[in-house]
Design an enzyme around this catalytic site. Structure first.
Site, PDB file in Angstrom:
ATOM      1  N   CYS A 354       1.276  -5.058  -0.165  1.00 27.50           N
ATOM      2  CA  CYS A 354       0.908  -4.781   1.219  1.00 27.50           C
ATOM      3  C   CYS A 354      -0.132  -5.833   1.563  1.00 27.50           C
ATOM      4  O   CYS A 354       0.167  -7.019   1.458  1.00 27.50           O
ATOM      5  CB  CYS A 354       0.401  -3.359   1.374  1.00 27.50           C
ATOM      6  SG  CYS A 354      -0.744  -2.818   0.096  1.00 27.50           S
ATOM      7  N   ARG A 360      -0.841   1.133   0.014  1.00 25.18           N
ATOM      8  CA  ARG A 360       0.595   1.343   0.182  1.00 25.18           C
ATOM      9  C   ARG A 360       1.368   0.889  -1.052  1.00 25.18           C
ATOM     10  O   ARG A 360       2.364   1.502  -1.436  1.00 25.18           O
ATOM     11  CB  ARG A 360       1.088   0.568   1.411  1.00 25.18           C
ATOM     12  CG  ARG A 360       0.649   1.199   2.698  1.00 25.18           C
ATOM     13  CD  ARG A 360       0.809   0.261   3.861  1.00 25.18           C
ATOM     14  NE  ARG A 360      -0.308  -0.657   3.991  1.00 25.18           N
ATOM     15  CZ  ARG A 360      -0.601  -1.348   5.096  1.00 25.18           C
ATOM     16  NH1 ARG A 360       0.168  -1.222   6.153  1.00 25.18           N
ATOM     17  NH2 ARG A 360      -1.635  -2.160   5.150  1.00 25.18           N
TER      18      ARG A 360
END
Lengths: 582, 773
Positions: A354, A360
């Site tokens: 990410c 994430r």
């Protein structure tokens, strides 16, 4: 249980952990949002806020670890006249608020406020987090659960294509990565150092998981430092190709950038970016559209708005939709499914990043691994997964949760790990027999994500934990869970090897996790224990009972040959235990 | 016996002789290639060859080749090709896997690709183009699609028109059940004295294999009602026979139960004042004596007050504590049948018709805006409030509705499912459907719209099954049946063979079938009309093994309550010594006999003070009720007592098995609650087996015990103690149904059908497209 408290009555009635100390106690009115004001006595220790009702008809007890507190506000002033208008309002990280009304006389509010501020936010007062004072002893050492060398060996690593490097032994290559890294065999440590200069915070691509048969891999890292000028780095390009080449059949390496493409582009302005087609010929990049920590934080705030204290009733579903919480869950799960599918089909190895590769990216790699590898669906396997993909790879727990920190509005806070656990819960719902652990296990993990009782989730990365000697000075959460395993076991668990779980990431199946988000509301709380689980446990007990009776009978029957007088067990007595209808 | 020969369910079955271990063994000769399997009385009216059945939306590679036929019962696709991708099939003995009963057809759309034309086919319509494609929208949420690229254009057209014609009959007697039963009578007339023994309609046959050997009481006879009075311990109530031969009302059953204090004479007089002459009749009594009663509105305004008072007094008198009557005006408090129908149309549109991905983003708000869940919730909530009135307030409850045969059916049934564990058994539930729906005159014919022309269509029965499912979902151990049972029951409403769901009231069955019998020269003898098969005779549809899927392994049953001697106790009932003083006494004398003023109903009692919108409780009443619910939920559930639903938005859920079972995108492979169901079934089966072994051990040797294995009530069986058999790979969230080939939404070059059809909604209204040919 410790009994050294001065107050005799207290030591009998307030639970205390070894190392826990009473700070103060006050008579208050707890303004329960569900049952109205309740008179009680509140005890504040250096670990918890404990309230017991003083009313005879109410058995209410509150037992809240101070770590859960995110904000303490005074309500009402000297001029407040309304009933119960003067007191404290406490905002908690676990989607509830606690309100106490106090008498205006005698500085009781000031005392309570100051004690709470001091012990809920010890960092501002140069006090240690409770985990460092906790003297609990367990018969299992949770810190021993995760040993990276063993875990990599379980995956069959090192092998011909992948080696374990100690280049980050003292965290000099990357201070937010673990000491031990797995990298392509033919890439030298010098190469790695050069690659590190081109990856945000030096978080170079390293192996998370390898498929036992087709040998495709999941690799994680941070964004490349492309910037506005579209910089390239030959070493990084070569390195990614080396990752691809660990598996000969594969012509392209798949790169999943977890962000929405606009965000990835915008990151160029701050020196980041993504792998362009012209620079990385043998890679295929797609964006997974998962939003950043700020969006997730706001989304969870909206969830709280519709569930606490009252559940939005008239337009429940559209209100839920407007929080977008499930939509975010869906995107995270969808991303993880794509990663898992690429790898399990052997189509391609996958590189996930990410921006910094600690939010994430951790969600995606760990969820994909949970789908791919049934080992992670056991209790210890899951602990290892969390320990590895989250804790050791530098998910910034301290910043995201704000342990002991009073700055409740810190923009770094975000429920990323909660969102991951929610995704796991969604999988548990869809595959009720695939996980060794139950919902309670997940809730317990989340409770201690905030509690500061264990060292497990403290600090942002392994190097910080090492500096603080967390493993020596605190207890691991896994000591608690692994010494009470029965409590956290899913009775329906069916051990399966090599089955890939593909949840259906559709709004038709995703549900709000009521037993977590709305657990404080007695009107919403679902039946506990779960009737289905309970029924299964009953039948298990019944089965064991029958087997025992059968054995006894067989013994008795053989004995009957010699002693004719012995009578079989009373049949009605036996049947009364059997609730099943025939 | 009514020897029904079950057709071979699988057309490929002639390749592998099918092991039929149970039920009536078919002795039919081997089926020839691509020959339809027909039931007695079934005839093929049209057929076309070289038809392709579409299996997947996005590719034709799985399509099957075969013959499409239209009979007077079903449309049938006959193929040699085995079904691709499908790992499991739950077989219906009456239907092949590609068959659709004519009454199950909701809409017929014909398409011509080349001319870009399409038309919704009504009855007796012309078709000016040769269809290249036929799409059948089914009432059970399936969408099946056939292509005619290789078939004769004229034959294809003819078959489409035949389907349109036969699926939209102009007369009730054209529904297949008549032909079928007529044939049965003729056949049996040749064999045994002209009397078909046990046509099912009379409940002559047991529902053996459905879990208990008990018969489902059909409430066609005096004795069924009498037994129900005894079972519930309802003193002060009697069976009334004034409607024998439907002399009073054509939409009431011949026998029903009324307050003992009301004389036949009075009832006859009162009956004129009620809509449809539907005077009040009893549904059920709580052990505390509170009764549940339903009635139509009193249309005679002048008499209204007087009659109302008389009725309520009589109900009060039938209450051992002389408690007041609580009236619930359903028309004013609940959504009406049109609103429910509108919600259902939207729900169906959303769940099965709309493209899956396009509806994802706004799924929750779209689901909310169908209002279906809101209505499910409204009925559950209202019923739970009535439970409070009956149980806690000791009030008798009167359900009032204009005709008293729609919402009343639903509310009366739900109240009883919540209150009486007997109705949570299979037999009990079936008897409830008989009592509160079939016999009470729920207009299945109109509400199901079997004749495809009624504006009166409304899915109240499905709403009831859905609400029951919510209770089952919340209290899984309280029900003997599974959600599969509920879904299969819903599907059975679309098979035009069972007398159960064909008529608007019992009288209509008698009248229509007598007419039919006369026209067909069938000797009825003493019978009142033809006896149609009953849906409760599940052996007509499913093998004994498949029927075990009706059993809920979570169920914690007590010994089955005995309905026949009246002494069976569904739950603990208090002895009522006073009941004997009232029962059997001439009603005119009662007031004289009871001297205690306390027992007399008070003048101007609550009855008249209560307004129609009774759910507008005063605050204190409302709080009391809230407290009752809160208290109930704070205690552990007594599975053999009352169960109540939680009704907040977070608790009322979409019944996924029913609405998503055909949707391939929504299917969770090797997932869903079936996984736990499977695991628990194995354990429950093992426990059963062990208990049999225990019993036998006391008598005989261990080895004999395994011989009993076939008697298992579980579909999934343990193979022995400590069995750890692997999870079958056919399990999915759709189990036992399969979406393969059952939901083939049309898309043309990625364009959803809705867009292809010039923006019209897929659920086309006939008006929109009738002139587009």
């Amino acid at each position: 249980m410790s009994r050294e408290g001065g107050n005799q009555d207290l030591s009998e009635t307030v639970p205390r952990l070894p190392g826990e100390m009473l700070i103060t106690d006050k008579e208050v009115i707890y303004i329960c949002p569900f049952n109205g004001p309740i008179k009680g006595r509140v005890y504040i220790t250096n670990y918890r806020l404990y309230l017991r009702s003083l009313e005879t008809d109410s058995a209410l007890i509150l037992d809240v670890p101070l770590g859960v507190i995110s904000r303490i506000e005074k309500m009402g002033g000297a001029s407040s006249r309304g009933e119960n208008a003067y007191g404290l309002d406490i905002t908690c990280k676990d989607l509830r608020n606690l309100r106490f009304a106090l008498k205006q006389e005698g500085h009781s509010r000031r005392d309570m406020f100051e004690s709470l501020m001091k012990y809920a936010f010890p960092l501002a007062h140069s006090l240690p987090l409770f985990a460092f004072l906790n003297e609990e002893k367990f018969n299992v050492d949770g810190w021993a659960v995760y040993n990276p060398v063993e875990e990599y060996r379980r995956q069959g690593l090192p092998n011909h294509h992948w080696r374990i490097t100690f280049i980050n032994k003292c965290y000099e290559l990357c201070d937010t990565y673990p000491a031990l890294l797995v990298v392509p065999y033919r890439t030298s440590d010098d190469d790695l150092r050069r690659v590190a200069t081109f990856r945000s915070r030096n978080r170079i691509p390293v192996l998370s998981w390898i498929h036992p048969e087709n040998k495709t891999v999941i690799v994680r890292c941070s964004q490349p430092l492309v910037g506005m000028s579209g910089k390239r780095n030959k070493d990084d390009e070569k390195y990614l190709d080396a990752i691809r080449e660990t598996n000969r059949q594969i012509s392209k390496l798949t790169i999943y950038d977890a962000r929405p493409s606009v965000n990835a582009v915008a990151n160029k302005a701050t020196g980041g970016g993504y792998e362009s087609d012209d620079a990385y010929h043998n890679a295929e990049l797609s964006f997974l559209d998962i939003h950043n920590i700020h969006v997730m934080r706001e989304s969870l705030k909206k969830v709280k708005d519709i569930v606490y204290p009252n559940v939005e009733e008239s337009h429940w579903l559209s209100s839920l939709e407007s929080t977008h919480w499930l939509e975010h869950i869906k995107l995270v799960l969808t991303g993880a499914i794509q990663v898992a599918d690429k790898v399990s089909s052997g189509k391609s190895s996958v590189l996930v990043h990410c921006s910094d590769g600690w939010d994430r990216t951790s969600q995606l790699t760990s969820l994909a691994m949970l789908m791919l590898d049934s080992f992670y669906r056991t209790i210890e396997g899951f602990e290892i997964l969390v320990q590895k993909e989250w804790i050791s790879f530098g998910h910034k727990f301290a910043s995201r949760i704000g342990h002991g920190d009073k700055n409740h509005a810190d923009a770094d806070r975000s429920p990323i790990f909660l969102q991951f656990i929610d995704c796991v819960w969604q999988m548990l719902k869809q595959f009720p027999t695939a996980f060794e652990f139950n919902e309670r296990f997940l809730v317990t993990i989340l409770d201690h994500l905030y509690s500061c009782r264990f060292g497990t989730f403290l600090f942002n990365c392994e190097s910080a934990r090492e500096r603080q000697k967390v493993m020596e000075r605190t207890v691991s959460l896994w000591s608690l869970t692994n010494s009470n395993k029965e409590k956290f076991k899913n009775p329906f668990y069916t051990k399966e090897i090599n089955r890939v779980l593909y949840p259906v990431a559709s709004m038709r199946h995703l549900e709000l996790w009521v037993n977590y988000y709305i657990r404080w509301n007695p009107r919403i709380k679902q039946q506990q224990p779960n009737p289905v689980e309970q029924r299964y446990m009953e039948l298990l007990a019944l089965r064991d009972d029958y087997i025992k009776r059968l054995e006894d009978l067989q013994l008795a029957n053989s004995a009957k040959l010699s002693a004719a007088s012995s009578s079989p067990p009373n049949s009605s007595q036996m049947m009364s235990h059997l609730q099943t209808q025939f | 016996m009514f020897s029904l020969k079950p057709p071979r369910p699988f057309f490929r079955s002639y390749l592998l002789p099918q092991p039929q271990t149970d039920d009536k063994i078919s002795s039919e000769p081997k089926i020839k290639k691509l020959e339809p399997v027909l039931l007695p009385g079934e005839i093929v009216v049209n057929e076309v060859n070289f038809v392709r059945k579409c299996i997947a939306t996005d590719t034709s590679q799985y399509d099957l080749w075969g013959k499409l036929i239209c009979s007077n019962f079903k449309i049938s696709f006959i193929t040699d090709d085995p079904m691709p991708l499908q790992k499991f099939h739950y077989r219906n003995l009456l239907l092949g896997e590609h068959d659709v009963p004519l009454t199950c057809i909701e809409q017929i759309v014909t398409v011509n690709d080349h001319k870009r034309k399409q038309k919704v086919l009504g009855p007796n319509q012309k078709l000016k183009f040769n269809p290249t494609e036929l799409i059948i929208y089914c009432k059970d949420f399936r969408i099946v699609r056939f292509r005619f690229d290789e078939s004769g254009p004229e034959s294809a057209k003819k078959v489409c028109l035949a389907i349109a014609h036969y699926s939209q009959p102009t007369d009730l007697q054209l529904l297949f059940a008549f032909e079928y039963v007529g044939k049965k009578y003729h056949n049996s007339a040749n064999k045994i004295n002209g009397l078909p023994s046990g046509g099912g309609g009379g409940g002559g046959r047991s529902i053996a294999g459905s879990g208990s050997s008990q018969k489902t009481p059909l409430f066609e006879t005096y004795s069924d009602w009498d037994r129900e009075i005894k079972r519930t311990g309802a003193s002060g109530w009697r069976v009334c026979s004034i409607n024998e031969g439907y002399m009073i009302s054509t939409c009431l059953p011949e026998y029903f139960v009324v307050p003992s204090s009301l004389a036949d004479q009075d009832l006859k007089i009162f009956s004129h004042s009620f809509v449809g002459r539907r005077m009040p009749f009893w549904c059920w009594s709580h052990p505390n004596g509170s009764a549940l009663v339903r009635m139509a509105l009193i249309k005679d305004m002048l008499q209204q007050r007087k009659i109302d008072q008389r009725i309520c007094n009589a109900i009060t008198k039938s209450h051992p504590q002389r408690s007041d009557v609580y009236k619930s005006d359903l028309d004013k408090t609940l959504p009406n049948i049109q609103e429910i129908q509108a919600a259902f149309v939207k729900l169906k549109q959303l769940c099965v018709n709309e493209p899956f991905e396009e509806t994802e983003e706004k799924w929750l708000s779209s689901l909310e805006s169908t209002r279906w869940l809101e209505y499910v919730r409204a009925f559950l909530k209202h019923s739970a409030e009535l439970v409070y009135m009956l149980e806690s307030k000791h009030l008798s409850v009167v359900l009032q509705e204009e005709e008293g045969r729609d919402l009343s059916c639903l509310v009366a049934s739900l109240v009883q499912v919540m209150m009486d564990p007997y109705f949570r058994t299979i037999t009990g539930f079936q008897s409830l459907v008989q009592k509160e729906w079939v016999m009470a005159g729920y207009q299945f014919l109109d509400r199901c719209n079997h004749l495809k022309r009624s504006e009166k269509e409304s899915p109240l029965f499905l709403l009831f099954l859905d609400a029951t499912w919510q209770l089952l979902e919340q209290h899984p151990a309280a029900f003997e049946f599974s959600e599969t049972y509920l879904a299969v029951l819903y599907d059975s409403t679309w098979i035009p063979l069972f007398g159960t769901f064909l008529f608007n009231c019992p009288h209509q069955r008698v009248k229509q079938s007598t007419e039919f019998a006369i026209s067909k020269n069938i000797q009825l003898g003493d019978e009142k009309g033809l006896k149609f098969p009953s849906v409760w005779d599940w052996s007509l549809q499913f093998s004994a093994r498949d029927r075990t899927l009706f059993h809920n392994p979570f169920y914690i049953g007590k010994s089955a309550p005995c309905v026949h001697n009246g002494s069976g106790k569904a739950f603990k009932r208090t002895k009522k010594s006073y009941s004997s003083t009232l029962r059997g006494m001439p009603s005119s004398l009662k007031n004289g006999v009871i001297s205690d003023q306390e027992l007399l109903p008070r003048r101007n009692s609550l009855i008249l003070k209560l307004k129609p919108d009774l759910l507008q409780h005063t605050d204190s009443q409302h709080n009391e009720m809230e407290q009752y619910f809160q208290e109930w939920f704070s205690k552990p559930v007594d599975l053999h007592g009352i169960i109540l639903p939680r009704v907040s938005g977070t608790h009322i859920k979409l019944w996924k098995l029913c609405y998503f079972r055909w949707v391939p995108e929504a299917q969770i492979s090797l997932g869903g609650s079936i996984m736990a169901f499977h695991k628990l079934s194995l354990l429950a089966d093992e426990v059963d087996m062990l208990s049999r072994m225990l019993r036998q051990q006391r008598g005989g040797p261990l080895e004999a015990c395994y011989a009993e294995l076939d008697q298992s009530r579980m579909y999934f069986r343990a193979r022995g103690p400590h069995d750890a058999s692997a999870t079958p790979d056919f399990l999915s969230s759709s189990f036992p149904f399969s979406p393969v080939g059952n939901l083939c939404r049309r898309s043309i070059l990625g364009t959803p059908l809705s867009k292809f059809l010039s923006g019209a909604k897929i659920w086309l209204s006939t008006e929109t497209l009738a002139n587009e040919d």
